[in-house]
Design a protein around this motif. Structure first.
Motif, PDB file in Angstrom:
ATOM      1  N   GLY A 136       0.886  -1.149  -0.011  1.00  0.00           N
ATOM      2  CA  GLY A 136      -0.047  -0.007  -0.014  1.00  0.00           C
ATOM      3  C   GLY A 136       0.914   1.256  -0.002  1.00  0.00           C
ATOM      4  N   VAL A 137       0.392   2.187  -0.464  1.00  0.00           N
ATOM      5  CA  VAL A 137       0.836   3.778  -0.603  1.00  0.00           C
ATOM      6  C   VAL A 137      -0.036   4.541  -0.050  1.00  0.00           C
ATOM      7  CG1 VAL A 137       2.146   5.346  -2.059  1.00  0.00           C
ATOM      8  CG2 VAL A 137       2.604   2.861  -2.308  1.00  0.00           C
ATOM      9  N   VAL A 178      17.668  -1.498   3.096  1.00  0.00           N
ATOM     10  CA  VAL A 178      18.163  -1.166   1.848  1.00  0.00           C
ATOM     11  C   VAL A 178      16.786  -0.173   1.131  1.00  0.00           C
ATOM     12  CG1 VAL A 178      18.031  -2.186  -0.567  1.00  0.00           C
ATOM     13  CG2 VAL A 178      18.902  -3.459   1.351  1.00  0.00           C
ATOM     14  N   LEU A 179      15.760  -0.254   1.418  1.00  0.00           N
ATOM     15  CA  LEU A 179      14.950   0.749   0.724  1.00  0.00           C
ATOM     16  C   LEU A 179      14.993   2.185   1.290  1.00  0.00           C
ATOM     17  CD1 LEU A 179      11.420  -1.566   0.722  1.00  0.00           C
ATOM     18  CD2 LEU A 179      12.945  -0.859  -1.282  1.00  0.00           C
ATOM     19  N   LYS A 180      15.541   2.137   2.558  1.00  0.00           N
ATOM     20  CA  LYS A 180      15.624   3.555   2.937  1.00  0.00           C
ATOM     21  C   LYS A 180      17.213   3.985   2.230  1.00  0.00           C
ATOM     22  CE  LYS A 180      13.304   3.374   7.349  1.00  0.00           C
ATOM     23  NZ  LYS A 180      13.611   3.693   8.829  1.00  0.00           N
ATOM     24  N   ARG A 181      18.003   3.263   2.149  1.00  0.00           N
ATOM     25  CA  ARG A 181      19.179   3.631   1.646  1.00  0.00           C
ATOM     26  C   ARG A 181      18.972   4.005   0.052  1.00  0.00           C
ATOM     27  NH1 ARG A 181      22.692   1.005  -1.482  1.00  0.00           N
ATOM     28  NH2 ARG A 181      22.028  -1.146  -0.889  1.00  0.00           N
ATOM     29  N   PHE A 186       9.176   4.394   3.918  1.00  0.00           N
ATOM     30  CA  PHE A 186       9.142   3.049   4.046  1.00  0.00           C
ATOM     31  C   PHE A 186       8.768   2.357   5.223  1.00  0.00           C
ATOM     32  CE2 PHE A 186      11.490   3.802  -0.160  1.00  0.00           C
ATOM     33  CZ  PHE A 186      10.614   3.235  -0.881  1.00  0.00           C
ATOM     34  N   HIS A 187       7.809   1.548   5.445  1.00  0.00           N
ATOM     35  CA  HIS A 187       7.333   0.804   6.508  1.00  0.00           C
ATOM     36  C   HIS A 187       7.064  -0.462   6.443  1.00  0.00           C
ATOM     37  CE1 HIS A 187       6.817   4.844   8.636  1.00  0.00           C
ATOM     38  NE2 HIS A 187       6.099   5.084   7.487  1.00  0.00           N
TER      39      HIS A 187
END
Length: 140
Positions: free
Chosen positions: A50-51, A82-85, A108-109
């Motif tokens: 979801g977004v 990884v997604l945060k980076r 991201f969560h």
């Protein structure tokens, strides 16, 4: 002459719809980018669940699950790192695909809601099996 406020009920509703439309597009395009352009193995199996985009389209909260994650959530934690980076890179790749004036910030969560549902289903299944074994009928 007095100025009339420009914010009306319909414009706020339009903003919410715009946020939902942008959120759906972010979800679709981010799914494609993760599948095709991200080579990091820790991002494999990531599914965008979801977004949620704010009404002013300044922030997109991206929820995800990792297929085949371990019970302790180690794969999800690694994928989150990884997604945060990769956030800046993902925004750069998303912007031309979305065609928006201002690209929302990505946040991201890990989506834990699906895990909760699976645990509840497992408990309900066990209760149903116990009731079946004892010959009792469930209420309801």
């Amino acid at each position: 002459m007095a100025k009339v406020p420009t914010t009306t009920k319909s414009s706020r509703a339009d903003d919410r719809r715009r946020g939902a439309r942008v959120g759906q597009r972010v979800r679709e395009e981010l799914t494609l980018i993760l599948a095709q352009d991200v080579g990091d193995p820790r991002a494999q199996g990531v599914v965008i669940s979801g977004v949620d985009v704010t009404d002013d389209v300044s922030l997109a909260r991206v929820s995800f699950v990792v297929m085949g994650d371990t019970p302790d959530g180690a794969k999800a934690a690694a994928a989150l790192k990884v997604l945060k980076r990769l956030t800046a890179t993902l925004r750069t790749k998303l912007a031309p695909r979305l065609g928006v004036r201002r690209m929302p910030t990505l946040e991201f969560h890990v989506d834990t809601g699906r895990e909760d549902v699976q645990r509840i289903d497992a408990v309900l299944y066990e209760v149903a099996q116990e009731l079946k074994a004892t010959g009792e009928k469930p209420e309801g």
